[in-house]
Design a protein around this motif. Structure first.
Motif, PDB file in Angstrom:
ATOM      1  N   VAL A   1       0.918  -1.347  -0.029  1.00  0.00           N
ATOM      2  CA  VAL A   1       0.108  -0.152  -0.020  1.00  0.00           C
ATOM      3  C   VAL A   1       0.780   1.103  -0.011  1.00  0.00           C
ATOM      4  N   CYS A   2       1.680   1.541   1.233  1.00  0.00           N
ATOM      5  CA  CYS A   2       2.319   2.588   1.216  1.00  0.00           C
ATOM      6  C   CYS A   2       3.877   2.759   0.555  1.00  0.00           C
ATOM      7  N   GLY A   3       4.410   1.554   0.021  1.00  0.00           N
ATOM      8  CA  GLY A   3       5.586   1.603  -0.519  1.00  0.00           C
ATOM      9  C   GLY A   3       6.791   2.061   0.336  1.00  0.00           C
ATOM     10  N   MET A   4       6.672   2.285   1.427  1.00  0.00           N
ATOM     11  CA  MET A   4       7.463   3.157   2.370  1.00  0.00           C
ATOM     12  C   MET A   4       7.864   2.437   3.843  1.00  0.00           C
ATOM     13  N   GLY A   5       7.424   1.262   3.898  1.00  0.00           N
ATOM     14  CA  GLY A   5       7.818   0.493   5.104  1.00  0.00           C
ATOM     15  C   GLY A   5       6.887   0.747   6.241  1.00  0.00           C
ATOM     16  N   VAL A   6       5.738   1.519   6.172  1.00  0.00           N
ATOM     17  CA  VAL A   6       4.833   1.874   7.063  1.00  0.00           C
ATOM     18  C   VAL A   6       3.574   1.017   7.605  1.00  0.00           C
ATOM     19  N   CYS A   7       2.948   0.619   6.494  1.00  0.00           N
ATOM     20  CA  CYS A   7       1.611  -0.298   6.463  1.00  0.00           C
ATOM     21  C   CYS A   7       1.772  -1.706   6.677  1.00  0.00           C
ATOM     22  N   MET A   8       3.029  -2.328   6.410  1.00  0.00           N
ATOM     23  CA  MET A   8       3.290  -3.782   6.899  1.00  0.00           C
ATOM     24  C   MET A   8       2.341  -4.565   6.037  1.00  0.00           C
ATOM     25  N   GLU A   9       1.757  -4.183   4.869  1.00  0.00           N
ATOM     26  CA  GLU A   9       0.883  -5.117   3.979  1.00  0.00           C
ATOM     27  C   GLU A   9       1.741  -5.622   3.000  1.00  0.00           C
ATOM     28  N   CYS A  10       2.963  -5.533   2.952  1.00  0.00           N
ATOM     29  CA  CYS A  10       3.538  -6.090   1.795  1.00  0.00           C
ATOM     30  C   CYS A  10       4.409  -7.275   2.256  1.00  0.00           C
ATOM     31  N   ARG A  11       4.229  -7.787   3.456  1.00  0.00           N
ATOM     32  CA  ARG A  11       5.197  -8.879   3.971  1.00  0.00           C
ATOM     33  C   ARG A  11       5.034 -10.253   3.172  1.00  0.00           C
TER      34      ARG A  11
ATOM     35  N   ALA B   1       8.489  -6.461   1.293  1.00  0.00           N
ATOM     36  CA  ALA B   1       8.815  -6.313   0.023  1.00  0.00           C
ATOM     37  C   ALA B   1       9.363  -5.144  -0.479  1.00  0.00           C
ATOM     38  N   CYS B   2       8.421  -4.154   0.040  1.00  0.00           N
ATOM     39  CA  CYS B   2       8.879  -2.646  -0.407  1.00  0.00           C
ATOM     40  C   CYS B   2      10.247  -2.166   0.158  1.00  0.00           C
ATOM     41  N   GLN B   3      10.823  -2.817   1.075  1.00  0.00           N
ATOM     42  CA  GLN B   3      11.982  -2.479   1.744  1.00  0.00           C
ATOM     43  C   GLN B   3      13.257  -3.182   1.239  1.00  0.00           C
TER      44      GLN B   3
HETATM   45  S1  FES Z   1       4.133  -1.298   1.148  1.00  0.00           S
HETATM   46 FE1  FES Z   1       3.824  -0.625   3.184  1.00  0.00          FE
HETATM   47  S2  FES Z   1       5.341  -1.476   4.442  1.00  0.00           S
HETATM   48 FE2  FES Z   1       5.535  -2.136   2.351  1.00  0.00          FE
END
Ligand code: FES
Length: 77
Positions: free
Chosen positions: A43-53, A64-66
């Motif tokens: 969602v955020c692409g910057m390590g905040v939402c944690m939805e990309c685990r 995955a975004c990090q």
């Molecule tokens: S996309 Fe939000 S933490 Fe990775």
């Protein structure tokens, strides 16, 4: 162009992008499944939402975004 393996399938990724971008570019819109069964993806692409685990090289809950794509990584959604 790095080649990665996603859920057992080979995927070509662009050089220098995050794993989240590589997955989305490959048409993967479900990175994980919530406890209630909902599909989740970046969602955020910057390590905040944690939805990309995802699981990367056997390590669960990596963002995955990090993570920058590199040749040969194994990803499990
Ligand atoms: S996309 Fe939000 S933490 Fe990775």
């Amino acid at each position: 162009m790095p080649e990665i393996r996603v859920d057992g399938m080979l995927v070509n990724a662009a050089e220098g992008v995050s794993l989240a971008v590589a997955l989305l570019s490959a048409g993967r819109t479900r990175f994980r499944t919530s406890l209630s069964g909902e599909p989740r993806a970046a969602v955020c692409g910057m390590g905040v939402c944690m939805e990309c685990r995802v699981t990367i090289d056997g390590q669960p809950h990596r963002l995955a975004c990090q993570v920058q794509v590199r040749e040969g990584i194994e990803v499990r959604t």
